[in-house]
Design a protein around this motif. Structure first.
Motif, PDB file in Angstrom:
ATOM      1  N   LEU A   1       0.384  -7.924  -0.946  1.00  0.00           N
ATOM      2  CA  LEU A   1       0.845  -6.543  -0.936  1.00  0.00           C
ATOM      3  C   LEU A   1       0.550  -5.935   0.426  1.00  0.00           C
ATOM      4  O   LEU A   1      -0.469  -6.252   1.052  1.00  0.00           O
ATOM      5  N   CYS A   2       1.441  -5.087   0.882  1.00  0.00           N
ATOM      6  CA  CYS A   2       1.230  -4.514   2.206  1.00  0.00           C
ATOM      7  C   CYS A   2       1.830  -3.124   2.318  1.00  0.00           C
ATOM      8  O   CYS A   2       2.728  -2.741   1.566  1.00  0.00           O
ATOM      9  N   SER A   3       1.290  -2.397   3.269  1.00  0.00           N
ATOM     10  CA  SER A   3       1.892  -1.152   3.712  1.00  0.00           C
ATOM     11  C   SER A   3       2.668  -1.474   4.982  1.00  0.00           C
ATOM     12  O   SER A   3       2.094  -1.959   5.956  1.00  0.00           O
TER      13      SER A   3
ATOM     14  N   LEU B   1      -0.519   3.156   0.962  1.00  0.00           N
ATOM     15  CA  LEU B   1       0.798   3.280   0.356  1.00  0.00           C
ATOM     16  C   LEU B   1       1.471   1.911   0.425  1.00  0.00           C
ATOM     17  O   LEU B   1       1.827   1.433   1.510  1.00  0.00           O
ATOM     18  N   CYS B   2       1.643   1.284  -0.734  1.00  0.00           N
ATOM     19  CA  CYS B   2       2.238  -0.057  -0.777  1.00  0.00           C
ATOM     20  C   CYS B   2       3.763   0.055  -0.749  1.00  0.00           C
ATOM     21  O   CYS B   2       4.367   0.704  -1.606  1.00  0.00           O
ATOM     22  N   HIS B   3       4.363  -0.593   0.227  1.00  0.00           N
ATOM     23  CA  HIS B   3       5.821  -0.604   0.331  1.00  0.00           C
ATOM     24  C   HIS B   3       6.436  -1.847  -0.294  1.00  0.00           C
ATOM     25  O   HIS B   3       7.639  -1.882  -0.543  1.00  0.00           O
ATOM     26  N   GLY B   4       5.618  -2.884  -0.516  1.00  0.00           N
ATOM     27  CA  GLY B   4       6.154  -4.100  -1.092  1.00  0.00           C
ATOM     28  C   GLY B   4       5.249  -5.292  -0.846  1.00  0.00           C
ATOM     29  O   GLY B   4       4.047  -5.142  -0.605  1.00  0.00           O
TER      30      GLY B   4
ATOM     31  N   ALA C   1       9.401 -13.130   4.601  1.00  0.00           N
ATOM     32  CA  ALA C   1      10.287 -12.282   3.802  1.00  0.00           C
ATOM     33  C   ALA C   1       9.532 -11.040   3.355  1.00  0.00           C
ATOM     34  O   ALA C   1       8.328 -11.099   3.071  1.00  0.00           O
ATOM     35  N   PHE C   2      10.241  -9.928   3.287  1.00  0.00           N
ATOM     36  CA  PHE C   2       9.668  -8.689   2.764  1.00  0.00           C
ATOM     37  C   PHE C   2      10.394  -8.331   1.480  1.00  0.00           C
ATOM     38  O   PHE C   2      11.624  -8.209   1.458  1.00  0.00           O
ATOM     39  N   HIS C   3       9.624  -8.172   0.391  1.00  0.00           N
ATOM     40  CA  HIS C   3      10.160  -7.829  -0.928  1.00  0.00           C
ATOM     41  C   HIS C   3       9.830  -6.353  -1.191  1.00  0.00           C
ATOM     42  O   HIS C   3       8.682  -6.022  -1.502  1.00  0.00           O
ATOM     43  N   PRO C   4      10.791  -5.453  -1.063  1.00  0.00           N
ATOM     44  CA  PRO C   4      10.478  -4.025  -1.165  1.00  0.00           C
ATOM     45  C   PRO C   4      10.293  -3.573  -2.609  1.00  0.00           C
ATOM     46  O   PRO C   4      10.962  -4.062  -3.525  1.00  0.00           O
ATOM     47  N   LEU C   5       9.388  -2.647  -2.811  1.00  0.00           N
ATOM     48  CA  LEU C   5       9.344  -1.915  -4.066  1.00  0.00           C
ATOM     49  C   LEU C   5      10.487  -0.902  -4.074  1.00  0.00           C
ATOM     50  O   LEU C   5      10.930  -0.442  -3.012  1.00  0.00           O
TER      51      LEU C   5
END
Length: 293
Positions: free
Chosen positions: A158-160, A233-236, A262-266
């Motif tokens: 998980l990342c911001s 704030l988690c973006h994905g 890869a970035f998996h967005p919320l």
């Protein structure tokens, strides 16, 4: 070496990533080492995704009796034939200008080949048709068929990442609300170059999913319990993969790899707190959902 003819529209329609992929020394070394370790002498090989023909030619050079390789882009297939001919390996390599599904339907591929090879991976693993290709592999594989890669493991954290979020959304511009266009935002995943992103990790890295071409349940929904180690704030989720070509590894975690992460967005950014537990779900497309427990 014979001259290779160039289709007039090749530059326009063939994605440039082919060149970086084919010049990736870690990828090429792992693929050749895997082929060399398989004792392919006299074996029948099916390849899905010909490209320029490098793996097919390596199988031939290491002694395969016959290589059937599928390439659905007719221009790439034709160019691969020329390259294979220029390398004097045309007698044991058949380039089929069809998808593997169509080649199976048309009876162009042997059943129960000794080896099936495919390297149809994108940053999030599934975007180049993993599900359909896995179904095709299961249709022609026998219990003794060797599949390369034998497994792909996906990891994520998980990342911001404000920059990644902004690449996939739009709001007010020039005093005008454009947020309605977010209807077209990517919901599953897209590629990111981590060296160019000022992201913050909010959780440990988890083993998110295993991909196995012979397992019909490989794309079932997954669910993980994740503990945040930082608040923010988690973006994905950012993910990378390790693909095992036998005991040899091809990975997108290496910054020198041609594969980005890869970035998996919320769907909406979620505030998370250090020490709290969250349930992370993922579907077969790479779409994720995150909820507090």
């Amino acid at each position: 070496m014979n001259e290779i003819k160039s289709p007039a529209d090749a530059y326009v329609k063939v994605p440039r990533w082919h060149f970086k992929m084919m010049r990736d020394p870690a990828r090429n070394t792992a693929i050749e080492a895997a082929i060399a370790s398989c004792n392919v002498t006299g074996k029948t090989v099916v390849e899905i995704g010909t490209g320029a023909g490098l793996p097919a030619m390596l199988f031939a050079r290491y002694g395969a009796r016959r290589v059937f390789t599928c390439e659905m882009d007719e221009r790439i297939a034709d160019t691969a034939r020329q390259i294979i001919h220029a390398n004097h390996l045309q007698d044991c390599i058949a380039v089929i200008a069809k998808s593997s599904r169509q080649a199976i339907l048309d009876g162009d591929l042997p059943s129960a080949p000794d080896i099936i090879f495919t390297e149809t991976l994108d940053a999030g693993v599934v975007g180049e048709g993993f599900e359909a290709i896995a179904e095709d592999i299961r249709q022609i594989a026998s219990p003794t068929t060797v599949v390369i890669p034998d497994r792909v493991q996906q990891f994520g954290f998980l990342c911001s990442d404000v920059q990644a979020f902004e690449e996939n959304s739009v709001f007010d511009q020039c005093g005008v609300d454009l947020s309605g266009f977010n209807l077209f935002a990517e919901r599953a995943y897209f590629t990111v170059t981590q060296m160019q992103h000022d992201f913050v990790r909010l959780s440990p890295t988890i083993h998110f999913r295993n991909y196995d071409y012979l397992n019909p349940n490989a794309l079932n929904p997954v669910e993980h319990r994740v503990i945040a180690h930082s608040s923010g704030l988690c973006h994905g989720m950012t993910s990378y993969f390790d693909a095992y070509f036998g005991k040899f590894l091809v990975t997108s975690r290496d910054l020198k790899s041609h594969w980005p992460m890869a970035f998996h967005p919320l769907r909406e950014p979620l505030p998370i707190e250090s020490g709290r537990h969250y349930r992370l779900k993922g579907d077969k497309t790479g779409l994720i959902d995150l909820v507090s427990i």
